[in-house]
Scaffold this active site. Structure first.
Site, mmCIF file in Angstrom:
data_model
loop_
_atom_site.group_PDB
_atom_site.id
_atom_site.type_symbol
_atom_site.label_atom_id
_atom_site.label_comp_id
_atom_site.label_asym_id
_atom_site.label_seq_id
_atom_site.Cartn_x
_atom_site.Cartn_y
_atom_site.Cartn_z
ATOM 1 N N SER A 49 0.789 -1.231 0.000
ATOM 2 C CA SER A 49 0.000 0.000 0.000
ATOM 3 C C SER A 49 0.824 1.284 0.000
ATOM 4 O O SER A 49 0.275 2.358 -0.247
ATOM 5 C CB SER A 49 -0.969 0.016 1.183
ATOM 6 N N LYS A 86 1.142 4.107 7.202
ATOM 7 C CA LYS A 86 0.240 4.866 6.337
ATOM 8 C C LYS A 86 0.639 6.336 6.342
ATOM 9 O O LYS A 86 1.414 6.798 7.176
ATOM 10 C CB LYS A 86 -1.208 4.767 6.833
#
Length: 142
Positions: A49, A86
């Site tokens: 990601s 993230k």
């Protein structure tokens, strides 16, 4: 650490020996990569990601707990019992991926959430390191 500086020159007399410019630097990789040693930890990235910001599966993350989190920082956080890496949107309380195949995650009031630190650097190993094999306790899911 040894550094070879090679400068290009226009001439037809041949090439200088690369060893002629060998210099001994008084610098270690720890000093170069880690700003706050007592507040820094390493983690291994796991997943895809964060590829859009150059963090790939298996990369080593250098995470600094001393650094103040700002909007759009890349962070390692504990999100509902899992360590994640993230981009944090502090204004909208979102965890963003750097890969459009992964969804945006909203941080709700009922979520268990804590920032563990800011990713200040990442290292890509081109061969597996015995320091980061097995165990799984050093993984940050992407």
């Amino acid at each position: 650490m040894k550094l070879i500086t090679i400068s290009a020159s226009a001439g037809i007399t041949g090439f200088e020996s690369p060893a002629a410019d060998y210099k001994q630097l008084e610098l270690s990789l720890d000093e170069l990569l880690v700003e706050h040693p007592s507040a820094t930890f390493l983690a291994r990235a796991n997943g895809s990601s964060m590829q859009g910001v150059g963090i790939f599966d298996g990369d080593i993350l250098i995470v600094d707990r001393h650094v103040t989190v700002t909007n759009q920082d890349i962070i390692v956080a504990n999100y509902n019992g899992s360590f994640v890496c993230k981009i944090i949107d502090t204004k909208r309380k979102l965890l963003l991926s750097a890969n459009e195949e992964h969804q945006v995650v909203t941080i709700h009031e009922y979520d268990q959430f804590s920032v563990e630190g800011v990713v200040i650097r990442s290292i890509r190993c081109h061969r597996a390191s015995p320091l980061f094999t097995g165990g799984g306790s050093n993984l940050c899911h992407l």
